[in-house]
Design an enzyme around this catalytic site. Structure first.
Site, short mmCIF file in Angstrom:
data_model
loop_
_atom_site.label_atom_id
_atom_site.label_comp_id
_atom_site.label_asym_id
_atom_site.label_seq_id
_atom_site.Cartn_x
_atom_site.Cartn_y
_atom_site.Cartn_z
N GLY A 1 34.15 78.79 10.13
CA GLY A 1 34.95 79.02 8.92
C GLY A 1 34.56 80.36 8.31
N PHE A 2 34.85 80.51 7.03
CA PHE A 2 34.55 81.78 6.36
C PHE A 2 33.05 82.09 6.42
CE2 PHE A 2 38.54 80.71 4.11
CZ PHE A 2 39.22 81.88 4.38
N GLY A 3 32.22 81.06 6.23
CA GLY A 3 30.78 81.28 6.21
C GLY A 3 30.26 81.68 7.58
N VAL B 1 29.22 69.11 16.68
CA VAL B 1 27.79 68.84 16.49
C VAL B 1 27.64 67.44 15.89
CG1 VAL B 1 25.75 69.51 15.14
CG2 VAL B 1 27.18 71.26 16.24
N GLU C 1 49.68 74.78 -6.17
CA GLU C 1 50.41 75.53 -5.15
C GLU C 1 51.35 74.61 -4.37
OE1 GLU C 1 47.22 77.73 -3.19
OE2 GLU C 1 47.41 79.31 -4.68
N ASP D 1 30.74 75.72 1.72
CA ASP D 1 31.12 74.48 1.03
C ASP D 1 30.10 73.35 1.20
OD1 ASP D 1 33.43 75.65 0.19
OD2 ASP D 1 34.80 74.32 1.30
N GLN E 1 34.94 82.99 -1.24
CA GLN E 1 34.02 84.10 -1.46
C GLN E 1 32.55 83.70 -1.41
OE1 GLN E 1 33.88 87.38 -1.66
NE2 GLN E 1 36.01 87.53 -1.08
#
Ligand SMILES: Cc1cc2nc3c(=O)[nH]c(=O)nc-3n(C[C@H](O)[C@H](O)[C@H](O)COP(=O)(O)OP(=O)(O)OC[C@H]3O[C@@H](n4cnc5c(N)ncnc54)[C@H](O)[C@@H]3O)c2cc1C
Length: 424
Positions: A9-11, A75, A168, A298, A315
């Site tokens: 993901g983003f991380g 995992v 949204e 997260d 972010q």
């Protein structure tokens, strides 16, 4: 030095990138072979974009990084003493440094009926399911509606949770109904379908400045989204929700967007868990007692300056990933690790065409068309891959100019009435 990063993901992706040119071997593991841009999931759910516009193959991102490879796998465990990660297929990956970036899952908060009767929006499959559900409901109504009325509640939508995702979705579904499906189904009174947004607190977008909440609420109301504020949902039932105050709201589609909790794998691994199932981490994002394990994004309760955990937003994961990449380099160089300093770049939510709210650092706020343009630009900028950006740009331009949405295809073989009912 072997670095294993779990989660693309983003991380996770940002850890890997920050280790480009470092003297390490990086193995990135993910249960999916793609990186998913979750902030645009609602657009897939509302037929604005296609699934592959917002997902990008992980191997494509690693092509030009010689010290990194990808391993597809889920995992299931970590042996911290032996420094090994176990995958569901039985394989073991040994590490010198482990980074867990396994994200969050949707949280029902124990409300009865959520799992059975509500849809959620956390994965690509969820988004496609929401879209399929909305489209099959309306086909069903059209097949049944000899009298031209769709007013048995089948087309009504209830969205639970007034955060960015709920807002949204509400705006997006109204646009899909009014601008697209109303023209596809001229015999149905699509515009009279109700869309209700239920939020337990007294305002939508609770993490934004109150005036932005008010602006979003005004835009939603203008778009005929009914707001039910200050009441929780007691249970989800077939065909609607029961509120805590005893009222029932009808909805052939109920979408649960009330919140997330950390990936439950974190608790199964025996790590120290705090609120929301998030892993407690030290200021440098390592786990106390495990100097070779970092947890970010997260799934972590990343500490902010004032002791509270940072929010579960992109972010925090991106900056956490870059930070960890730097710390691994420092450890290799024999230097002490540094504390993670998060820089708030603001937050945004869009309500629909020409309307978005943005909260920028320094108290600056944007609303209306300017907020919307900023929202479009930023989301394009952060999407990975030229092809995805180009596709999204073309789709958005097309949708904007024609009020049409190309992505409203149902899967094959759901055209039969029986299959329609099954396609929940
Ligand atoms: C609908 C929606 C809208 C959002 N909108 C916004 C927004 O507008 N702005 C914003 O800032 N944030 C938004 N967010 C939040 C943002 O997407 C997250 O904060 C961000 O994705 C967190 O990054 P992460 O790397 O921690 O986790 P994720 O991006 O969730 O990545 C976790 C990865 O781990 C993998 N994984 C999980 N378990 C395993 C396992 N056992 N084995 C192998 N791999 C595993 C998953 O497949 C996934 O690829 C939104 C989220 C959602 C769901």
């Amino acid at each position: 030095v072997e670095v294993v990063v779990v989660g693309a993901g983003f991380g996770g992706l940002n850890v890997v990138r920050a280790l480009r040119d470092a003297d390490v071997n990086v193995t990135l593991v993910d249960a999916n072979n793609f990186h998913l841009f979750q902030p645009l999931l609602y657009q897939v759910a509302t037929a604005g974009l296609d699934a592959d516009d917002i997902a990008y193959p992980v191997r494509g991102t690693l092509r030009r990084q010689r010290n990194a490879r990808f391993r597809l796998g889920r995992v299931t465990g970590v042996d911290f003493a032996a420094r090994a990660v176990t995958l569901r297929d039985g394989a073991e990956l040994h590490y010198d440094v482990l980074v867990l970036a396994i994200g969050a899952v949707s949280a029902s908060f124990g409300v009865p009926g959520v799992e059975e009767h509500a849809l959620e929006l956390k994965s690509l499959a969820d988004a496609e399911q929401v879209r399929g559900h909305l489209l099959s409901r309306i086909e069903r109504a059209s097949a049944d509606g000899a009298d031209g009325s769709a007013n048995d509640g089948a087309l009504d939508v209830v969205i639970v949770g007034g955060g960015p995702t709920g807002v949204e979705l509400a705006g997006g579904i109204r646009e899909l109904y009014d601008k697209v499906l109303a023209r596809d189904f001229p015999d149905l009174d699509v515009r009279s379908a109700t869309i209700t947004l239920v939020e337990a607190t007294d305002r939508v977008l609770g993490t934004f400045a109150p005036k932005l909440s008010a602006s979003a609420a005004k835009e939603l109301t203008k778009r005929r989204v009914a707001l039910e504020l200050g009441t929780g949902v007691a249970r989800v039932v077939p065909g609607g929700v029961e509120l805590a105050d005893g009222r029932t709201i009808r909805g052939g589609t109920v979408i649960w967007a009330a919140g997330v909790r950390a990936n439950p794998l974190a608790a199964e691994l025996g790590l120290d868990i705090g609120r929301g199932g998030r892993v407690v981490v030290d200021p440098d994002l390592r786990v106390a007692g495990h100097p070779d394990v970092f947890v970010i994004g997260d799934v972590a309760a990343s500490p902010s300056g004032d002791g509270a955990a940072l929010p579960q937003v992109a972010q925090v994961a991106i900056q956490g990933g870059r930070h960890v990449g730097r710390q691994i380099r420092r450890i290799l160089a024999g230097e002490p690790t540094e504390r993670f300093r998060y820089k708030d770049k603001g937050s945004m939510a869009t309500i629909g065409r020409n309307a978005a709210v943005a909260q920028l650092p320094g108290g600056l706020t944007l609303t209306g068309p300017i907020g919307w343009i900023a929202w479009l630009g930023l989301h394009l900028l952060y999407l990975i891959g030229f092809r995805n950006r180009a596709n999204v740009l073309v789709n958005w331009a097309w949708n904007y100019l024609t009020y049409d949405r190309g992505a409203r295809l149902l899967g094959e073989d759901v055209g039969e009435p029986d299959a329609l009912d099954a396609a929940r």
